[in-house]
Design an enzyme around this catalytic site. Structure first.
Site, PDB file in Angstrom:
ATOM      1  N   GLU A  84      10.694 -37.995  61.537  1.00 36.90           N
ATOM      2  CA  GLU A  84      10.180 -37.108  62.704  1.00 36.90           C
ATOM      3  C   GLU A  84       9.750 -37.857  63.843  1.00 36.90           C
ATOM      4  OE1 GLU A  84       9.064 -33.520  65.055  1.00 36.90           O
ATOM      5  OE2 GLU A  84       9.496 -33.357  63.055  1.00 36.90           O
ATOM      6  N   LYS A 274       2.496 -25.020  61.037  1.00 38.24           N
ATOM      7  CA  LYS A 274       3.607 -26.399  60.836  1.00 38.24           C
ATOM      8  C   LYS A 274       3.657 -28.019  61.274  1.00 38.24           C
ATOM      9  CE  LYS A 274       7.840 -29.068  61.504  1.00 38.24           C
ATOM     10  NZ  LYS A 274       8.628 -29.591  62.460  1.00 38.24           N
ATOM     11  N   ASP A 290       3.095 -33.600  45.066  1.00 43.56           N
ATOM     12  CA  ASP A 290       3.523 -32.396  45.882  1.00 43.56           C
ATOM     13  C   ASP A 290       3.691 -31.682  46.609  1.00 43.56           C
ATOM     14  OD1 ASP A 290       5.242 -29.598  45.630  1.00 43.56           O
ATOM     15  OD2 ASP A 290       4.467 -29.475  43.236  1.00 43.56           O
ATOM     16  N   HIS A 388       8.460 -36.299  73.190  1.00 46.43           N
ATOM     17  CA  HIS A 388       9.075 -36.294  72.175  1.00 46.43           C
ATOM     18  C   HIS A 388      10.879 -36.911  72.157  1.00 46.43           C
ATOM     19  CE1 HIS A 388       9.546 -34.327  67.813  1.00 46.43           C
ATOM     20  NE2 HIS A 388      10.993 -33.209  68.144  1.00 46.43           N
TER      21      HIS A 388
END
Length: 398
Positions: A84, A274, A290, A388
């Protein structure tokens, strides 16, 4: 972590051609590690075939460096594997702002993981007695694990205690849960804890007359947390863009107001958290950890008081500066699994000077706080979509 005279403040690094960026790494890593980290020596099929089942190939992600990080006074280049745009740039710029206030101060708790044993077939009226019996015989039960994990024990780890929890209501009625607290040292610890639970279960069955059903690690590792904090002076917060001026006070207040939304509303908190994981996950991927387990633990921790909320906090300090803190479970390892098998993961750890799992946790939580600030600052000022999408356009046009 050992001190270093290197600096992560690499001005103009993004303008360099790819070959020169790779060459710059040679002051941090030996040439063979640079080649492993940058994918010039790809993961070979034999190694990959040992890591997963039904191998058909390998899948590459872009790997970049987040710059400008100071963690507990030490300069750190942070490798991040992510697809991203804006993630690496955002973390790097917020780390630059944090340098003005002394960088990130971070700490990690003891690497204690929780293994759960679900004890069934104990009559409801006898559950409390079974729990007392387990606690009374705790030392004897833990002694049954003496032969396990000699390496972990030699490093000071091993079982730390037993706890019990009564589940009052469930679709199958009440039952007892036994928690095994296990110090796993520099491992992530899933295999060690699962093995210990399997070994302990028959002894608990014999003691209580119950039936041990599930015996497995919990990814809500709330005894194994990491914390980071930073302070950013007002003068570092102020900026001007496209002819519009954003005073430091306005940026600070906008960040605090945006955080308050996440602290109060679970719909906003989900996206807010997030954003934190946008920083942490790429680092965990780059080091062979992980990331799914850490994600699960983080979101469960955010709801630990019965309401899902922000993992971070932001506030205005009496001197006018902006202060932020992030605390969350961070069960990471630097031995075993992909961290041992993948040469790129080994090179990533070497690049950061990581010597203990706690070092990696401290860096990761600092990156998460930086990434969180990047999103909040963008939302509170020019709007996150503008910057963005500008990076998305660059990706399309290259």
């Amino acid at each position: 972590m050992k001190p270093t005279d290197k600096t992560s403040r690499l001005s103009g690094f993004y303008r360099l051609p790819l070959a020169e960026r790779r060459a710059a790494l040679e002051s941090w890593l030996p040439p063979e590690s640079v080649r492993s980290l940058t994918g010039q020596v790809p993961l070979d099929s034999r190694t990959a075939d040992r890591m997963v089942e039904n191998l058909v190939g390998t899948f590459a992600l872009p790997l970049g460096l987040a710059l400008n990080f100071q963690v507990n006074g030490r300069e750190v280049l942070v490798p991040m594997a992510v697809e991203e745009p804006s993630v690496i740039a955002g973390a790097s710029y917020m780390a630059l702002l944090a340098r003005a206030g002394g960088g990130f101060q971070a700490s990690a708790s003891a690497p204690e993981m929780i293994g759960q044993i679900q004890l069934l077939d104990v009559p409801p009226e006898e559950i409390e007695a079974a729990a007392r019996m387990i606690k009374e015989r705790e030392a004897e039960l833990l002694a049954q694990l003496d032969g396990l994990h000699r390496t972990i024990r030699s490093l000071g780890g091993g079982p730390r205690g037993l706890e019990t929890r009564k589940i009052e209501e469930s679709p199958i009625g009440p039952f007892l849960v036994v928690h095994l607290v296990y110090d796993v040292r520099d491992a992530m610890g899933a295999n060690a804890v699962n093995t210990a639970c399997e070994a302990l279960a028959p002894h608990i069955e014999e003691l209580t007359g119950g039936r041990a059903h599930l015996r497995i690690l919990s990814n809500l590792s709330d005894r194994r947390t990491a914390r980071a904090g930073c302070r950013i002076p007002l003068e570092a917060l102020a900026f001007e863009k496209d002819g519009q001026r954003y005073p430091g006070e306005a940026v600070r207040d906008g960040v605090v107001e945006a955080w308050a939304f996440a602290a109060s509303d679970p719909y906003r908190a989900a996206t807010h958290n997030k954003g934190i994981m946008n920083g942490i996950d790429p680092l965990l991927i780059a080091t062979g950890n992980d990331w799914r387990a850490v994600e699960a633990g983080a979101h469960a921790y955010a709801a630990r008081d019965g309401r899902y909320t922000s993992l971070s906090t932001w506030r205005a300090e009496p001197d006018g500066s902006l202060a932020g803190e992030l605390e969350m479970p961070l069960a990471v390892g630097i031995i075993g699994g992909a961290t041992r098998a993948h040469p790129g993961a080994q090179a990533a750890l070497k690049l950061m000077g990581v010597e203990r799992a706690s070092d990696l946790a401290e860096i990761a939580v600092s990156v998460g706080l930086a990434q969180n600030l990047a999103a909040l600052r963008a939302l509170a000022t020019e709007g996150i979509q503008r910057g963005h999408m500008r990076l998305h356009e660059r990706k399309k046009n290259t």
